[in-house]
Design a protein around this motif. Structure first.
Motif, PDB file in Angstrom:
ATOM      1  N   GLN A   1       0.121   3.104  27.471  1.00  0.00           N
ATOM      2  CA  GLN A   1      -1.489   2.502  26.688  1.00  0.00           C
ATOM      3  C   GLN A   1      -2.854   3.934  26.346  1.00  0.00           C
ATOM      4  OE1 GLN A   1      -2.734  -1.177  28.310  1.00  0.00           O
ATOM      5  NE2 GLN A   1      -1.613  -2.234  25.709  1.00  0.00           N
ATOM      6  N   THR A   2      -2.590   3.739  27.993  1.00  0.00           N
ATOM      7  CA  THR A   2      -3.832   4.581  27.828  1.00  0.00           C
ATOM      8  C   THR A   2      -3.305   5.763  26.918  1.00  0.00           C
ATOM      9  OG1 THR A   2      -3.994   3.895  30.249  1.00  0.00           O
ATOM     10  CG2 THR A   2      -4.764   6.001  29.893  1.00  0.00           C
ATOM     11  N   LEU A   3      -3.166   7.036  27.222  1.00  0.00           N
ATOM     12  CA  LEU A   3      -2.109   7.770  26.338  1.00  0.00           C
ATOM     13  C   LEU A   3      -1.595   7.523  24.424  1.00  0.00           C
ATOM     14  CD1 LEU A   3       0.689   9.286  28.459  1.00  0.00           C
ATOM     15  CD2 LEU A   3      -1.076  10.412  27.470  1.00  0.00           C
ATOM     16  N   ASN A   4      -1.736   6.130  24.224  1.00  0.00           N
ATOM     17  CA  ASN A   4      -1.677   5.887  22.915  1.00  0.00           C
ATOM     18  C   ASN A   4      -3.230   5.654  22.613  1.00  0.00           C
ATOM     19  OD1 ASN A   4       0.820   5.610  22.257  1.00  0.00           O
ATOM     20  ND2 ASN A   4       0.917   3.201  22.854  1.00  0.00           N
ATOM     21  N   ASP A   5      -4.090   4.468  23.477  1.00  0.00           N
ATOM     22  CA  ASP A   5      -5.813   4.605  22.607  1.00  0.00           C
ATOM     23  C   ASP A   5      -6.563   5.797  22.828  1.00  0.00           C
ATOM     24  OD1 ASP A   5      -5.250   2.372  23.289  1.00  0.00           O
ATOM     25  OD2 ASP A   5      -6.203   2.379  25.155  1.00  0.00           O
ATOM     26  N   ARG A   6      -6.032   6.943  23.622  1.00  0.00           N
ATOM     27  CA  ARG A   6      -6.206   8.199  23.794  1.00  0.00           C
ATOM     28  C   ARG A   6      -6.251   9.233  22.179  1.00  0.00           C
ATOM     29  NH1 ARG A   6      -8.648  10.690  28.057  1.00  0.00           N
ATOM     30  NH2 ARG A   6      -9.575  12.673  26.431  1.00  0.00           N
ATOM     31  N   ARG A   7      -5.215   8.519  21.550  1.00  0.00           N
ATOM     32  CA  ARG A   7      -4.426   9.818  20.721  1.00  0.00           C
ATOM     33  C   ARG A   7      -4.996   8.121  19.396  1.00  0.00           C
ATOM     34  NH1 ARG A   7       1.239  10.618  23.661  1.00  0.00           N
ATOM     35  NH2 ARG A   7       0.971  12.702  24.557  1.00  0.00           N
ATOM     36  N   GLY A   8      -4.829   7.034  19.440  1.00  0.00           N
ATOM     37  CA  GLY A   8      -6.109   7.155  18.109  1.00  0.00           C
ATOM     38  C   GLY A   8      -4.788   5.569  17.848  1.00  0.00           C
TER      39      GLY A   8
END
Length: 595
Positions: free
Chosen positions: A238-245
């Motif tokens: 989830q954190t990575l998805n948020d950073r990647r948009g």
């Protein structure tokens, strides 16, 4: 007579001495050195690389890939076969380091493919030595939006070993060492959780109930640790998805090489199928003289005196039915059996489930399962041999054209099951046999259209829950109960609310949403079967051509060009379910006739 000379597989021919042996250590050291050298070359790429040196690097990354995959398969096979073996556990943990090195080697090339000017990218595509990589490179360029900066991706690859990958390893160790105690009528016995779960298919209801109770009690003892692992695996993604948009489905859909419209159409068709599946559950309850099915009844064989299926008999049936469709499939299955590529022994210490893994350095595969002498085991063997045959076809492609997505990976396996099931059904002569075969077929439909669909919805729910904080046992169980009850149309007296804990697929660090690809594979295989079965002698060539394309093309292109189908149209998937509707109608008729 058994084609397989043993119930266990041959791993010695891959690397003698096991995961603690000298051959493993030598290959691990050599691979580590080679990957470090490749990583250094990769990280030295200029912002706009010259086409020829860049192409040379890509070719070297391609050449080393089969060695990496083979070592991962080797350690994974040993760890699955002996889940408490210290050498296997250590080797599997060390492979995370190797995986990090492999990922590091690709960080800069993928960054350059996503950021280099179009003219430079076209010059790279024009390099003759990597013409076979064209689709892969185009996909990598398009996926540039899924990646962070080069430095962030490098850091991510380094941190994964002690982060998301470590949580996955912790789960594997916990699950592999879990033991349960139950009594099948001959006194208490201790089994692995995987062995006990196999008893859900036992013809005796009291055995199924005892197994379900014991397995649930066992998983309850480690549920908090499972919830913690799931918290951090989900949270990292989830954190990575948020950073990647991105949302939680963007990257899995790209990896699966299907469009979101295709997934939407599939799930809509599954929801439309609920009333049909509801009729099946009610009819099965009537056949079993029950008011409602319990969870452990869903996959139970009808009747308590159904015939067992020996490993030898299953081999014979599978090879014969494969041969009736495609002689090459039968020849391959015979080779896999006689060369001891398959592990089926029922013993303590094995991990649960079944899988097929590639050994690309040798152009071989290995199959893992536990034989339990029933129709389900025979279906699993056919399923995994379908995977293995798919790999055999893809070994004829360059490595860059063996990028098999999860969706299309399940097509060959499900198709192989269908070949065996349909042929067996045609040979059924008694009402009881027809009922059992129809029930086996509808158990598969239940698994894909209800169970797997519920898993998909539950996994999406995990991301909603994780936004609110750590995942707690009670909340996970409540969500599982609610979602599975809905997908089974409220027709069960109860569901397994600890399913979230013992389903391995939720805990694979590098692979989110390992669920809907099974639905795709099941339904797409129905469409493939419908298209190819009437072709007679031409079927094998057409089938091989389709499978060969799965390593390089997206699902929509293959379906359109090979089958003339639009996968974004829900009508396509309704058509794929026509056989399920026919089976339910036939099943209801057999139940009524038997009283």
């Amino acid at each position: 007579m058994s084609l397989a000379p043993s119930l266990t597989w041959d791993l010695e021919s891959i690397l003698p001495g096991g995961p603690g042996g000298a051959a493993f250590e030598a290959e691990y050291a050599a691979l580590s050195a080679d990957l470090l050298a490749l990583a250094a070359r990769s990280e030295a790429l200029p912002a706009i690389p010259e086409p020829a040196p860049f192409a040379g690097l890509l070719l070297d990354l391609e050449r080393i890939s089969p060695r990496i995959d083979t070592l991962f398969s080797f350690t994974g096979c040993h760890a699955a076969a002996d889940s408490q073996g210290e050498a296997a556990i250590r080797a599997e943990a060390r492979m995370s380091t190797l995986g990090g090195l492999a990922a590091r080697g690709w960080v800069t090339p993928k960054d350059r493919m996503g950021t280099m000017p179009q003219a430079a990218f076209e010059a790279l595509l024009a390099e003759p030595s990597i013409a076979h990589m064209r689709n892969m490179l185009l996909s990598d360029r398009k996926q540039g939006r899924l990646r962070l900066s080069e430095k962030e991706e490098s850091l991510l690859a380094a941190l994964a070993q002690d982060g998301i990958s470590a949580w996955g390893q912790l789960y594997d160790v916990e699950a592999g060492s879990l033991k349960v105690t139950l009594d099948r009528g001959n006194g208490p016995e201790t089994l692995s959780a995987g062995q006990a779960a196999q008893l859900y298919w036992d013809p005796k209801r009291e055995v199924r109930q005892a197994a379900f109770t014991a397995v649930r009690a066992g998983w309850t003892t480690i549920a908090k640790r499972c919830a913690t692992a799931l918290t951090h695996i989900t949270g990292t993604r989830q954190t990575l998805n948020d950073r990647r948009g991105l949302d939680e489905l963007d990257e899995p859909l790209v990896q699966a090489r299907i469009a979101r419209t295709t997934l939407t159409a599939i799930m809509e068709a599954c929801r439309e199928a609920r009333p049909v599946m509801q009729r099946y559950f009610r009819a099965k309850a009537r056949a079993m003289k029950l008011e409602k099915l319990e969870w452990h009844d869903v996959f139970a064989p009808l009747g308590e005196d159904g015939p067992g299926v020996t490993y030898e008999a299953a081999q014979e049936v599978i090879v014969r039915q494969f041969g009736e469709f495609a002689p090459g499939m039968a020849e391959f299955a015979t080779r896999a059996l006689t060369n001891r590529w398959i592990e089926v022994e029922d013993r303590p210490g094995k991990r649960a489930g079944g899988f097929c893994t590639d050994v690309p350095a040798r152009h071989e595969t290995r199959i893992f399962m536990t034989w339990c002498a029933n129709d389900k085991a025979a279906g699993t063997l056919a399923h995994e041999l379908g995977h293995a045959f798919h790999a055999e076809v893809l070994f004829g492609n360059p490595v860059a054209q063996r990028r098999l997505p999860m969706t299309l990976a399940e097509t060959a396996s499900t198709f192989a099951e269908a070949l065996v099931r349909e042929a067996t059904r045609a040979q059924a002569t008694t009402p009881g046999t027809r009922l059992r075969i129809l029930d086996n077929s509808l158990q598969d439909a239940t698994a894909f259209l209800c169970n797997v669909a519920a898993r998909f919805e539950l996994e999406r729910e995990l991301y909603v829950m994780r936004r609110k904080g750590p995942l707690e046992v009670e909340a996970l169980s409540a969500a599982t109960d609610r979602i599975f009850t809905e997908w089974f149309s409220g027709e069960l007296a109860g569901v397994d609310d600890l399913f979230w804990a013992h389903k391995l697929h939720f805990y694979i660090p590098g692979l989110a949403f390992y669920n809907y690809p099974y639905i795709f594979g099941f339904l797409f295989a129905n469409l493939v079967y419908e298209a190819f079965r009437p072709q007679g002698a031409a079927a094998e060539a057409a089938y091989r051509r389709l499978l060969a394309r799965t390593g390089d093309d997206d699902a929509e292109t293959i379906a359109k060009e090979e089958l003339g189908l639009d996968l974004g149209d829900v009508a396509t998937w309704r058509r794929a379910m026509a056989g399920v509707v026919r089976d339910v109608e036939a099943f209801e008729g057999e139940v009524e006739a038997l009283g």
